[in-house]
Design a protein around this motif. Structure first.
Motif, PDB file in Angstrom:
ATOM      1  N   ASP A 119     -95.969  73.481  22.932  1.00 29.71           N
ATOM      2  CA  ASP A 119     -95.155  72.287  23.114  1.00 29.71           C
ATOM      3  C   ASP A 119     -93.702  72.700  23.333  1.00 29.71           C
ATOM      4  O   ASP A 119     -92.981  72.994  22.375  1.00 29.71           O
ATOM      5  CB  ASP A 119     -95.258  71.367  21.899  1.00 29.71           C
ATOM      6  N   PRO A 120     -93.238  72.720  24.590  1.00 31.88           N
ATOM      7  CA  PRO A 120     -91.853  73.133  24.845  1.00 31.88           C
ATOM      8  C   PRO A 120     -90.832  72.138  24.311  1.00 31.88           C
ATOM      9  O   PRO A 120     -89.641  72.461  24.246  1.00 31.88           O
ATOM     10  CB  PRO A 120     -91.793  73.203  26.375  1.00 31.88           C
ATOM     11  N   HIS A 121     -91.296  70.956  23.919  1.00 31.82           N
ATOM     12  CA  HIS A 121     -90.402  69.953  23.360  1.00 31.82           C
ATOM     13  C   HIS A 121     -90.362  70.002  21.833  1.00 31.82           C
ATOM     14  O   HIS A 121     -89.912  69.047  21.189  1.00 31.82           O
ATOM     15  CB  HIS A 121     -90.818  68.559  23.840  1.00 31.82           C
ATOM     16  N   ASN A 122     -90.806  71.109  21.268  1.00 26.21           N
ATOM     17  CA  ASN A 122     -90.700  71.310  19.818  1.00 26.21           C
ATOM     18  C   ASN A 122     -90.545  72.800  19.531  1.00 26.21           C
ATOM     19  O   ASN A 122     -91.362  73.412  18.850  1.00 26.21           O
ATOM     20  CB  ASN A 122     -91.919  70.746  19.094  1.00 26.21           C
ATOM     21  N   LEU A 123     -89.468  73.371  20.064  1.00 25.26           N
ATOM     22  CA  LEU A 123     -89.171  74.786  19.878  1.00 25.26           C
ATOM     23  C   LEU A 123     -87.819  74.936  19.182  1.00 25.26           C
ATOM     24  O   LEU A 123     -86.827  74.320  19.595  1.00 25.26           O
ATOM     25  CB  LEU A 123     -89.111  75.514  21.225  1.00 25.26           C
ATOM     26  N   ASN A 124     -87.783  75.743  18.134  1.00 26.23           N
ATOM     27  CA  ASN A 124     -86.512  76.055  17.504  1.00 26.23           C
ATOM     28  C   ASN A 124     -85.701  76.968  18.421  1.00 26.23           C
ATOM     29  O   ASN A 124     -86.245  77.879  19.045  1.00 26.23           O
ATOM     30  CB  ASN A 124     -86.725  76.741  16.160  1.00 26.23           C
ATOM     31  N   LEU A 125     -84.405  76.710  18.493  1.00 23.62           N
ATOM     32  CA  LEU A 125     -83.517  77.602  19.231  1.00 23.62           C
ATOM     33  C   LEU A 125     -82.253  77.813  18.408  1.00 23.62           C
ATOM     34  O   LEU A 125     -81.807  76.920  17.688  1.00 23.62           O
ATOM     35  CB  LEU A 125     -83.208  77.079  20.628  1.00 23.62           C
ATOM     36  N   SER A 126     -81.719  79.035  18.479  1.00 24.06           N
ATOM     37  CA  SER A 126     -80.588  79.390  17.630  1.00 24.06           C
ATOM     38  C   SER A 126     -79.768  80.479  18.295  1.00 24.06           C
ATOM     39  O   SER A 126     -80.216  81.126  19.257  1.00 24.06           O
ATOM     40  CB  SER A 126     -81.072  79.877  16.254  1.00 24.06           C
ATOM     41  N   LEU A 127     -78.562  80.677  17.782  1.00 22.33           N
ATOM     42  CA  LEU A 127     -77.688  81.734  18.301  1.00 22.33           C
ATOM     43  C   LEU A 127     -76.866  82.318  17.172  1.00 22.33           C
ATOM     44  O   LEU A 127     -76.379  81.579  16.304  1.00 22.33           O
ATOM     45  CB  LEU A 127     -76.780  81.181  19.400  1.00 22.33           C
ATOM     46  N   LYS A 128     -76.730  83.643  17.210  1.00 21.94           N
ATOM     47  CA  LYS A 128     -75.880  84.361  16.269  1.00 21.94           C
ATOM     48  C   LYS A 128     -74.793  85.108  17.028  1.00 21.94           C
ATOM     49  O   LYS A 128     -75.050  85.683  18.098  1.00 21.94           O
ATOM     50  CB  LYS A 128     -76.695  85.365  15.445  1.00 21.94           C
ATOM     51  N   LEU A 129     -73.590  85.095  16.460  1.00 18.74           N
ATOM     52  CA  LEU A 129     -72.487  85.889  16.984  1.00 18.74           C
ATOM     53  C   LEU A 129     -72.081  86.876  15.906  1.00 18.74           C
ATOM     54  O   LEU A 129     -71.685  86.474  14.807  1.00 18.74           O
ATOM     55  CB  LEU A 129     -71.309  84.996  17.382  1.00 18.74           C
ATOM     56  N   ASN A 130     -72.242  88.158  16.199  1.00 17.18           N
ATOM     57  CA  ASN A 130     -71.966  89.218  15.232  1.00 17.18           C
ATOM     58  C   ASN A 130     -72.718  88.987  13.924  1.00 17.18           C
ATOM     59  O   ASN A 130     -72.193  89.202  12.834  1.00 17.18           O
ATOM     60  CB  ASN A 130     -70.462  89.329  14.969  1.00 17.18           C
ATOM     61  N   GLY A 131     -73.951  88.507  14.050  1.00 19.27           N
ATOM     62  CA  GLY A 131     -74.805  88.292  12.886  1.00 19.27           C
ATOM     63  C   GLY A 131     -74.604  86.957  12.189  1.00 19.27           C
ATOM     64  O   GLY A 131     -75.393  86.596  11.302  1.00 19.27           O
ATOM     65  N   GLU A 132     -73.577  86.213  12.555  1.00 19.30           N
ATOM     66  CA  GLU A 132     -73.294  84.906  11.941  1.00 19.30           C
ATOM     67  C   GLU A 132     -73.993  83.802  12.729  1.00 19.30           C
ATOM     68  O   GLU A 132     -73.809  83.691  13.948  1.00 19.30           O
ATOM     69  CB  GLU A 132     -71.794  84.634  11.921  1.00 19.30           C
ATOM     70  N   GLN A 133     -74.766  82.980  12.044  1.00 18.46           N
ATOM     71  CA  GLN A 133     -75.451  81.880  12.717  1.00 18.46           C
ATOM     72  C   GLN A 133     -74.449  80.841  13.181  1.00 18.46           C
ATOM     73  O   GLN A 133     -73.660  80.311  12.409  1.00 18.46           O
ATOM     74  CB  GLN A 133     -76.461  81.229  11.787  1.00 18.46           C
ATOM     75  N   ARG A 134     -74.481  80.554  14.489  1.00 17.35           N
ATOM     76  CA  ARG A 134     -73.590  79.561  15.067  1.00 17.35           C
ATOM     77  C   ARG A 134     -74.336  78.302  15.526  1.00 17.35           C
ATOM     78  O   ARG A 134     -73.827  77.197  15.400  1.00 17.35           O
ATOM     79  CB  ARG A 134     -72.832  80.177  16.250  1.00 17.35           C
ATOM     80  N   GLN A 135     -75.512  78.486  16.116  1.00 15.40           N
ATOM     81  CA  GLN A 135     -76.281  77.349  16.609  1.00 15.40           C
ATOM     82  C   GLN A 135     -77.682  77.375  16.009  1.00 15.40           C
ATOM     83  O   GLN A 135     -78.270  78.450  15.835  1.00 15.40           O
ATOM     84  CB  GLN A 135     -76.393  77.390  18.138  1.00 15.40           C
ATOM     85  N   SER A 136     -78.210  76.210  15.698  1.00 15.89           N
ATOM     86  CA  SER A 136     -79.572  76.095  15.192  1.00 15.89           C
ATOM     87  C   SER A 136     -80.054  74.669  15.426  1.00 15.89           C
ATOM     88  O   SER A 136     -79.481  73.716  14.889  1.00 15.89           O
ATOM     89  CB  SER A 136     -79.639  76.434  13.703  1.00 15.89           C
ATOM     90  N   SER A 137     -81.087  74.520  16.245  1.00 10.38           N
ATOM     91  CA  SER A 137     -81.580  73.188  16.550  1.00 10.38           C
ATOM     92  C   SER A 137     -83.016  73.298  17.049  1.00 10.38           C
ATOM     93  O   SER A 137     -83.687  74.303  16.834  1.00 10.38           O
ATOM     94  CB  SER A 137     -80.675  72.510  17.594  1.00 10.38           C
ATOM     95  N   ASN A 138     -83.469  72.258  17.733  1.00  6.87           N
ATOM     96  CA  ASN A 138     -84.837  72.212  18.243  1.00  6.87           C
ATOM     97  C   ASN A 138     -84.827  71.438  19.557  1.00  6.87           C
ATOM     98  O   ASN A 138     -84.062  70.480  19.723  1.00  6.87           O
ATOM     99  CB  ASN A 138     -85.744  71.517  17.218  1.00  6.87           C
ATOM    100  N   THR A 139     -85.686  71.846  20.476  1.00 10.91           N
ATOM    101  CA  THR A 139     -85.709  71.208  21.790  1.00 10.91           C
ATOM    102  C   THR A 139     -86.131  69.735  21.726  1.00 10.91           C
ATOM    103  O   THR A 139     -85.943  69.005  22.698  1.00 10.91           O
ATOM    104  CB  THR A 139     -86.641  71.969  22.749  1.00 10.91           C
ATOM    105  N   LYS A 140     -86.683  69.301  20.612  1.00 13.05           N
ATOM    106  CA  LYS A 140     -87.062  67.883  20.493  1.00 13.05           C
ATOM    107  C   LYS A 140     -85.838  66.971  20.510  1.00 13.05           C
ATOM    108  O   LYS A 140     -85.976  65.761  20.700  1.00 13.05           O
ATOM    109  CB  LYS A 140     -87.889  67.641  19.237  1.00 13.05           C
TER     110      LYS A 140
END
Length: 306
Positions: free
Chosen positions: A215-236
């Motif tokens: 289900d591509p409409h229920n995928l977690n996505l996130s981003l880290k900069l230098n190990g620090e979590q900056r983004q965290s969400s879901n495609t839903k």
């Protein structure tokens, strides 16, 4: 099925299939099985689902010895962008997550109202780089280099005026894109200078075919900069889902095999922080989408890159 474009040292790019910790070379597998397969991603995408099924059949019937003869350990290969040179510009979608609309309105002078139709821009093919490659920061042009983790959709067949209910039939697979943006390079509301500079479209590490993403409409996505979590969400939480985007884009452009749609980013970009926090040379940025993997890149000064 996980597909990669890879090379060994400075040899030309090759198409491979990921099998555990090994890469099976597509063309070599086809040669061993006396049933040809392409040596590059775009030609393989052109074969559609028939090409995928054919490759799976060859992999399933190959002996261990045959697979060893056409495989290399993942660690011995350099992964490139799955599609190193797309046939045309990447379609980008702006302001496609509610919270990102809000943070952009606060800090980037965009409208606080939710878009009533997809906000579309493009990134030139020259912006594409692969995993572990360098994002070039030209401080003469920008002081506001930002990141945006996004799910990217790869189109698998030609389509025009695609109905929403049929849109997923046109999807070939998925990968990760980091939509790098120079926030201070927007010109009269136009975004291509901000988002289309060289190296501003990191992509990878793999292309996952549609059947392997439930289900591509229920995928977690996130981003880290230098190990620090900056983004965290879901495609839903996308305002316009993949069906909407394919329908909308196909009313304006003819979609073709290998076309790429970057579906937008959630909140947490550097421009939205208090105080704002952008990327600088020496930074390491990691964009992750569930079921696909992590795309890691390094920020370098333009002088050092020359």
């Amino acid at each position: 099925m996980k597909l990669v474009t890879y090379r060994i040292n400075h040899t030309p790019a090759r198409l491979g299939f990921v099998e555990g910790e090994m890469i099976v070379d597509a063309e070599k597998l086809g040669h061993i099985k006396q049933s040809p397969l392409p040596d590059n991603m775009l030609d393989f995408i052109d074969l559609g689902i028939d090409g995928i099924n054919h490759a799976i059949q060859l992999l399933n019937t190959a002996t261990k010895e045959e697979l060893l003869d056409c495989s290399i350990p993942m660690g011995n290969a350099t992964l490139m962008a799955p599609i190193p040179k797309p046939r045309k510009n990447i379609f980008g979608i702006g302001l496609n997550y509610t919270e990102h609309v809000a943070e952009s309105a606060r800090t980037l002078d965009t409208s606080k109202e939710l878009p009533q139709e997809p906000v579309v821009f493009s990134k030139p093919t020259s912006a594409v780089i692969g995993p572990e490659e360098n994002i070039i920061h030209n401080q003469k042009i920008t002081k506001q280099l930002d990141y945006e983790v996004e799910l990217a959709v790869i189109i698998g067949k030609r389509g025009k005026n695609v109905p929403k209910e049929e849109a997923m039939d046109y999807v070939y697979g998925y990968t990760v894109i980091n939509d790098i943006s120079a926030r201070d390079c927007r010109r009269a509301g136009q975004w291509i200078v901000s988002k289309g500079q060289d190296t501003f479209a990191p992509m990878g590490p793999v292309l996952v075919t549609k059947a392997d993403i439930e289900d591509p409409h229920n995928l977690n996505l996130s981003l880290k900069l230098n190990g620090e979590q900056r983004q965290s969400s879901n495609t839903k939480y996308m305002l316009f889902n993949i069906n909407d985007l394919i329908h909308d884009l196909s009313t304006v452009f003819t979609l073709e095999p290998g076309d790429i749609i970057a579906t937008g980013t959630p909140a947490g970009v550097g421009a939205g922080m208090t105080p704002q926090s952008f990327m600088w040379p020496g930074d390491v940025v990691e964009a992750t989408v569930e079921g696909i993997g992590t795309l890691r890149n390094y920020v370098v000064d333009s002088e050092a890159a020359n």
